[in-house]
Design a protein around this motif. Structure first.
Motif, PDB file in Angstrom:
ATOM      1  N   GLY A  73       1.195  -1.433   0.041  1.00  0.00           N
ATOM      2  CA  GLY A  73      -0.585  -0.072  -0.320  1.00  0.00           C
ATOM      3  C   GLY A  73       0.552   0.995  -0.106  1.00  0.00           C
ATOM      4  N   VAL A  74       1.907   1.385   0.165  1.00  0.00           N
ATOM      5  CA  VAL A  74       3.053   2.835  -0.238  1.00  0.00           C
ATOM      6  C   VAL A  74       2.944   3.403  -1.327  1.00  0.00           C
ATOM      7  CG1 VAL A  74       4.674   1.278   0.739  1.00  0.00           C
ATOM      8  CG2 VAL A  74       5.595   2.118  -1.045  1.00  0.00           C
ATOM      9  N   ASP A  75       2.634   4.928  -1.074  1.00  0.00           N
ATOM     10  CA  ASP A  75       2.183   5.543  -2.758  1.00  0.00           C
ATOM     11  C   ASP A  75       3.564   5.882  -3.157  1.00  0.00           C
ATOM     12  OD1 ASP A  75      -0.509   5.950  -1.615  1.00  0.00           O
ATOM     13  OD2 ASP A  75       0.160   6.666   0.452  1.00  0.00           O
ATOM     14  N   GLY A  76       4.455   5.421  -2.740  1.00  0.00           N
ATOM     15  CA  GLY A  76       5.324   5.793  -3.632  1.00  0.00           C
ATOM     16  C   GLY A  76       6.750   5.763  -3.219  1.00  0.00           C
ATOM     17  N   PHE A  77       8.038   5.820  -3.877  1.00  0.00           N
ATOM     18  CA  PHE A  77       9.248   6.032  -3.542  1.00  0.00           C
ATOM     19  C   PHE A  77      10.022   7.416  -3.713  1.00  0.00           C
ATOM     20  CE2 PHE A  77       7.499   2.541  -4.581  1.00  0.00           C
ATOM     21  CZ  PHE A  77       7.928   0.901  -3.869  1.00  0.00           C
ATOM     22  N   TYR A 131       0.441  -0.432 -10.986  1.00  0.00           N
ATOM     23  CA  TYR A 131      -0.852  -0.315  -9.793  1.00  0.00           C
ATOM     24  C   TYR A 131      -1.769   1.309 -10.090  1.00  0.00           C
ATOM     25  CZ  TYR A 131       2.340  -3.817  -7.471  1.00  0.00           C
ATOM     26  OH  TYR A 131       3.379  -4.831  -7.434  1.00  0.00           O
ATOM     27  N   ASP A 132      -3.125   0.989  -9.526  1.00  0.00           N
ATOM     28  CA  ASP A 132      -4.132   1.895  -9.320  1.00  0.00           C
ATOM     29  C   ASP A 132      -3.338   2.799  -8.647  1.00  0.00           C
ATOM     30  OD1 ASP A 132      -3.615   1.202  -6.858  1.00  0.00           O
ATOM     31  OD2 ASP A 132      -6.157   0.914  -7.300  1.00  0.00           O
ATOM     32  N   ASN A 133      -4.069   4.905  -8.979  1.00  0.00           N
ATOM     33  CA  ASN A 133      -3.523   5.571  -7.631  1.00  0.00           C
ATOM     34  C   ASN A 133      -2.634   6.450  -7.922  1.00  0.00           C
ATOM     35  OD1 ASN A 133      -6.541   4.759  -6.042  1.00  0.00           O
ATOM     36  ND2 ASN A 133      -5.344   3.284  -4.791  1.00  0.00           N
ATOM     37  N   GLU A 134      -1.758   5.845  -9.402  1.00  0.00           N
ATOM     38  CA  GLU A 134      -0.925   6.706  -9.409  1.00  0.00           C
ATOM     39  C   GLU A 134       0.210   6.806  -8.712  1.00  0.00           C
ATOM     40  OE1 GLU A 134      -0.825  10.641 -11.517  1.00  0.00           O
ATOM     41  OE2 GLU A 134      -2.609  10.112 -10.496  1.00  0.00           O
ATOM     42  N   ARG A 135       1.177   6.113  -8.502  1.00  0.00           N
ATOM     43  CA  ARG A 135       2.047   5.417  -7.009  1.00  0.00           C
ATOM     44  C   ARG A 135       3.494   6.297  -7.278  1.00  0.00           C
ATOM     45  NH1 ARG A 135       0.522   1.064  -4.369  1.00  0.00           N
ATOM     46  NH2 ARG A 135      -1.203   0.202  -5.219  1.00  0.00           N
ATOM     47  N   VAL A 136       4.301   6.766  -6.831  1.00  0.00           N
ATOM     48  CA  VAL A 136       4.993   8.174  -7.338  1.00  0.00           C
ATOM     49  C   VAL A 136       6.262   7.837  -7.032  1.00  0.00           C
ATOM     50  CG1 VAL A 136       5.140   9.951  -5.648  1.00  0.00           C
ATOM     51  CG2 VAL A 136       5.174  10.827  -7.813  1.00  0.00           C
ATOM     52  N   SER A 137       7.234   8.233  -8.508  1.00  0.00           N
ATOM     53  CA  SER A 137       8.370   7.654  -7.636  1.00  0.00           C
ATOM     54  C   SER A 137       8.883   9.999  -7.585  1.00  0.00           C
ATOM     55  CB  SER A 137       9.185   7.283  -9.012  1.00  0.00           C
ATOM     56  OG  SER A 137       8.740   8.339 -10.788  1.00  0.00           O
ATOM     57  N   VAL A 138      10.068  10.057  -6.793  1.00  0.00           N
ATOM     58  CA  VAL A 138      11.037  11.348  -6.988  1.00  0.00           C
ATOM     59  C   VAL A 138      12.280  10.704  -6.824  1.00  0.00           C
ATOM     60  CG1 VAL A 138      10.972  13.355  -5.180  1.00  0.00           C
ATOM     61  CG2 VAL A 138       8.832  11.823  -4.672  1.00  0.00           C
ATOM     62  N   GLY A 139      12.721  11.497  -8.023  1.00  0.00           N
ATOM     63  CA  GLY A 139      14.340  11.093  -8.160  1.00  0.00           C
ATOM     64  C   GLY A 139      15.122  11.926  -7.366  1.00  0.00           C
ATOM     65  N   GLU A 140      15.968  11.237  -6.402  1.00  0.00           N
ATOM     66  CA  GLU A 140      17.067  11.614  -5.882  1.00  0.00           C
ATOM     67  C   GLU A 140      18.590  12.270  -7.570  1.00  0.00           C
ATOM     68  OE1 GLU A 140      20.563  12.831  -3.141  1.00  0.00           O
ATOM     69  OE2 GLU A 140      20.425  10.215  -3.326  1.00  0.00           O
ATOM     70  N   VAL A 141      18.066  13.216  -8.156  1.00  0.00           N
ATOM     71  CA  VAL A 141      19.137  13.432  -9.726  1.00  0.00           C
ATOM     72  C   VAL A 141      20.165  14.530  -8.968  1.00  0.00           C
ATOM     73  CG1 VAL A 141      19.220  13.977 -11.598  1.00  0.00           C
ATOM     74  CG2 VAL A 141      17.490  12.551 -10.786  1.00  0.00           C
ATOM     75  N   TYR A 142      21.249  13.877  -7.870  1.00  0.00           N
ATOM     76  CA  TYR A 142      21.874  14.902  -7.564  1.00  0.00           C
ATOM     77  C   TYR A 142      22.925  16.059  -8.796  1.00  0.00           C
ATOM     78  CZ  TYR A 142      23.949  16.326  -2.793  1.00  0.00           C
ATOM     79  OH  TYR A 142      23.688  17.395  -2.152  1.00  0.00           O
ATOM     80  N   LEU A 143      22.162  16.440  -9.146  1.00  0.00           N
ATOM     81  CA  LEU A 143      22.905  16.704 -10.700  1.00  0.00           C
ATOM     82  C   LEU A 143      22.498  18.570 -10.857  1.00  0.00           C
ATOM     83  CD1 LEU A 143      22.840  14.721 -13.994  1.00  0.00           C
ATOM     84  CD2 LEU A 143      24.511  14.892 -12.613  1.00  0.00           C
ATOM     85  N   ILE A 144      23.115  19.546 -10.004  1.00  0.00           N
ATOM     86  CA  ILE A 144      22.509  20.402  -9.791  1.00  0.00           C
ATOM     87  C   ILE A 144      22.237  21.362 -10.277  1.00  0.00           C
ATOM     88  CG2 ILE A 144      23.451  22.313  -8.001  1.00  0.00           C
ATOM     89  CD1 ILE A 144      23.536  19.805  -7.100  1.00  0.00           C
ATOM     90  N   ASP A 145      22.436  21.091 -11.989  1.00  0.00           N
ATOM     91  CA  ASP A 145      22.384  21.971 -13.285  1.00  0.00           C
ATOM     92  C   ASP A 145      20.198  21.618 -13.302  1.00  0.00           C
ATOM     93  OD1 ASP A 145      21.420  23.450 -15.032  1.00  0.00           O
ATOM     94  OD2 ASP A 145      22.311  22.959 -16.642  1.00  0.00           O
ATOM     95  N   PRO A 146      19.476  22.892 -13.023  1.00  0.00           N
ATOM     96  CA  PRO A 146      17.766  22.312 -13.352  1.00  0.00           C
ATOM     97  C   PRO A 146      17.546  22.060 -14.773  1.00  0.00           C
ATOM     98  CG  PRO A 146      17.821  24.354 -11.985  1.00  0.00           C
ATOM     99  CD  PRO A 146      20.067  23.474 -12.584  1.00  0.00           C
ATOM    100  N   ASN A 147      18.091  22.192 -15.388  1.00  0.00           N
ATOM    101  CA  ASN A 147      18.217  22.149 -17.269  1.00  0.00           C
ATOM    102  C   ASN A 147      18.517  20.608 -17.621  1.00  0.00           C
ATOM    103  OD1 ASN A 147      18.002  24.043 -18.476  1.00  0.00           O
ATOM    104  ND2 ASN A 147      19.573  24.286 -17.761  1.00  0.00           N
ATOM    105  N   ARG A 148      19.672  19.552 -16.524  1.00  0.00           N
ATOM    106  CA  ARG A 148      19.768  18.548 -16.869  1.00  0.00           C
ATOM    107  C   ARG A 148      19.280  17.547 -15.825  1.00  0.00           C
ATOM    108  NH1 ARG A 148      26.129  17.872 -15.488  1.00  0.00           N
ATOM    109  NH2 ARG A 148      26.378  15.409 -16.459  1.00  0.00           N
ATOM    110  N   VAL A 149      18.800  17.579 -14.450  1.00  0.00           N
ATOM    111  CA  VAL A 149      17.645  17.440 -13.830  1.00  0.00           C
ATOM    112  C   VAL A 149      16.184  17.423 -15.095  1.00  0.00           C
ATOM    113  CG1 VAL A 149      16.110  18.114 -11.858  1.00  0.00           C
ATOM    114  CG2 VAL A 149      18.448  18.160 -11.759  1.00  0.00           C
ATOM    115  N   ALA A 150      15.497  18.273 -15.291  1.00  0.00           N
ATOM    116  CA  ALA A 150      14.917  17.646 -16.363  1.00  0.00           C
ATOM    117  C   ALA A 150      14.653  17.023 -17.329  1.00  0.00           C
ATOM    118  CB  ALA A 150      14.416  19.306 -17.318  1.00  0.00           C
TER     119      ALA A 150
END
Ligand code: NOJ
Ligand code: MG
Length: 502
Positions: A192-196, A244-263
């Motif tokens: 039942g976790v909603d993401g990671f 899975y249902d209910n939009e389980r979400v991923s939040v990545g730790e992308v340790y690249l400090i430039d928002p362009n690369r993160v995008a």
């Protein structure tokens, strides 16, 4: 509107949140006992830093079993209870998932290192020495100037570890590794976790031939590991979540400090749902610098449909209150920014209290990365142990009573009440939650931007200067909130932030 765009995520570092069993280390039952506090505060999604069995060399980011709960924290049954109680209150729960490396005490690594012919040999990154016995490349591990490779005498090869030598990197090029790691996601999704929150996911693909030009700087190879194959791995991970249902979400730790690369790590809506944008942690408290960061982030993310995230503090960095010189006015202004920018905000437990880093005497230092100060235990009460039933594993912040939940809950002018007021405002206000952003300007130390949605416009003004006297804000509108308390539409005090409905 997908739920995770609307969410406010509250990061819990389980060791430091609340202890229920008197061992000085926070645990799942401790978290469970404070769910009503979190509902009262007004956050809606919890992210728990790792709760898996671990020898704790990196305090849980060294996982020895991905499908169980560390005994210090509790049991799987208690975890199920926590999810049940959280969901019953409308709170979602994200787990931390650490796919890049395991603990060296994980049975997979024991097998892998047992012989070159072991079926799991290829689950980790093994390479021969270069001529003269030197490591396969010049990468340096985190938090030191030492090599990211350790020699294994028994089998005569080096293994890779971007972090501690007790955190060997998994070999994501191996399909069995990928499938087994996918199954670890399913294990928790089924519960039942909603993401990671996904630890250093940009490191999964590796170009081992890329020698680091910037020799001998801890982790300087990190930007080299921004390689195309990682995006394939992320698409596979996304597909697992979408089983899975209910939009389980991923939040990545992308340790690249430039928002362009993160995008780029959002893919075409088929990789990460969200990614951290850590540039905020390194942006000086200065109106122009923040204007540039917001503009760069929007320009990188908006055209590709990537929804930004904002963060001021976490368990790896000096807390925002300490970075801002422990100036309460600035701390409130920073909280206003965090909760009114376009994107999903991440609040680190204790940030709602204005908590600073603790001073950790040398004999109490435990973290190899020197991050103990921001991991100091939460002060709940004003008494000596601040609501902890036993002396906690790390020291409290100075003047902990004054920062405690108990002290601040009774004081309507406290940082805690200010944070709650902002969260309530955001929660009620569609424009702040999902409006577009424009009108971004910085001048004379004042940053302004406008959020707009369905014809409604809300302006946020932040005075970064704290030495000058009040500055005029030439806007007509209704003051929704001031970080300096008493409402004076039309002028901004030093270090004050205001939210104004136009
Ligand atoms: C990032 C985590 O946030 C940090 O705490 C950890 O030490 C490294 N990844 C390694 O897992
Ligand atoms: Mg405990």
């Amino acid at each position: 509107m997908t739920w995770w765009r609307d969410a406010v995520v509250y990061q819990i570092y389980p060791r430091s949140f609340r202890d229920s069993d008197c061992d000085g280390v926070g645990d799942l039952e401790g978290i469970r006992s404070e769910l009503d506090y979190l509902v009262w505060l007004g956050v809606d999604t919890l992210w728990l830093s790792p709760i898996y069995p671990s020898p704790m060399k990196d305090f849980g980011y060294d996982v020895a079993n991905y499908v169980d709960v560390e005994r210090l924290f509790g049991s799987l049954e208690q975890f199920d209870g926590l999810i049940r109680d959280a969901h019953a209150r409308g709170l979602r729960v994200l787990l931390d998932w650490v796919p890049n490396h395991t603990s060296s005490e994980h049975p997979w690594f024991s097998e892998s290192r047992s012989s070159r012919s072991n079926p799991r040999r290829d689950w980790y990154v093994w390479r021969d020495a270069r001529e003269a016995g030197s490591p396969p490349n010049n990468w340096v591990r985190a938090w030191s100037e030492g090599s990211a490779w350790t020699w294994d005498g028994a089998t005569g090869q080096y293994y890779l570890h971007c972090f501690l030598d007790s955190q060997p990197d998994l070999n994501w090029a191996n399909v069995d590794v990928r499938q087994t790691m996918h199954d670890t996601l399913r294990f928790w999704l089924d519960r039942g976790v909603d993401g990671f929150r996904m630890d250093v996911v940009h490191l999964l693909g590796k170009d081992l031939d890329a020698d680091d030009p910037d020799d001998l700087k801890a982790m300087s190879h990190v930007p080299l590991n921004d390689v195309p194959v990682t995006h394939e791995y992320l698409r596979e991970i996304r597909a697992v979540l979408e089983e899975y249902d209910n939009e389980r979400v991923s939040v990545g730790e992308v340790y690249l400090i430039d928002p362009n690369r993160v995008a780029a790590y959002y893919g075409r809506g088929d990789e990460l749902h969200l990614s951290f944008n850590f540039a905020s942690l390194y942006t000086p408290w200065n109106a122009e610098a923040w204007r540039d960061l917001i503009a760069t982030t929007e320009a990188a993310m908006n055209p590709v449909g990537a929804w930004p995230t904002w963060v001021m503090s976490n368990h790896d960095n000096v807390r925002v209150a300490t970075r801002l010189g422990a100036d309460d006015r600035r701390v409130r202004a920073a909280m206003t920014l965090l909760l009114t920018l376009r994107g999903t905000p991440f609040l680190y437990a204790g940030e709602e209290l204005g908590l600073r880093d603790a001073t950790v005497p040398p004999d109490r230092v435990v973290d190899p990365g020197g991050r103990d100060g921001c991991r100091s235990p939460l002060p709940w009460d004003v008494d000596a142990l601040h609501g902890w039933p036993a002396t906690p594993w790390l020291p409290f912040v100075d003047n902990a009573s004054q920062f405690s939940v108990e002290a601040q809950r009774d004081d309507p002018d406290s940082m805690l009440h200010f944070t709650k007021t902002l969260l309530d405002l955001r929660h009620r206000d569609d424009t702040l939650r999902h409006g577009d952003i424009d009108g971004l300007v910085a001048s004379d130390g004042v940053l302004r931007f406008i959020r707009h949605h369905a014809g409604r416009r809300v302006m946020v003004v932040v005075n970064f200067s704290d030495t000058d006297s009040a500055v005029a804000v030439a806007v007509e509108g209704r003051l929704l909130l001031s970080s300096a308390g008493g409402a004076r539409a039309g002028s901004l005090l030093p270090a004050e932030a205001q939210v104004i409905e136009l």
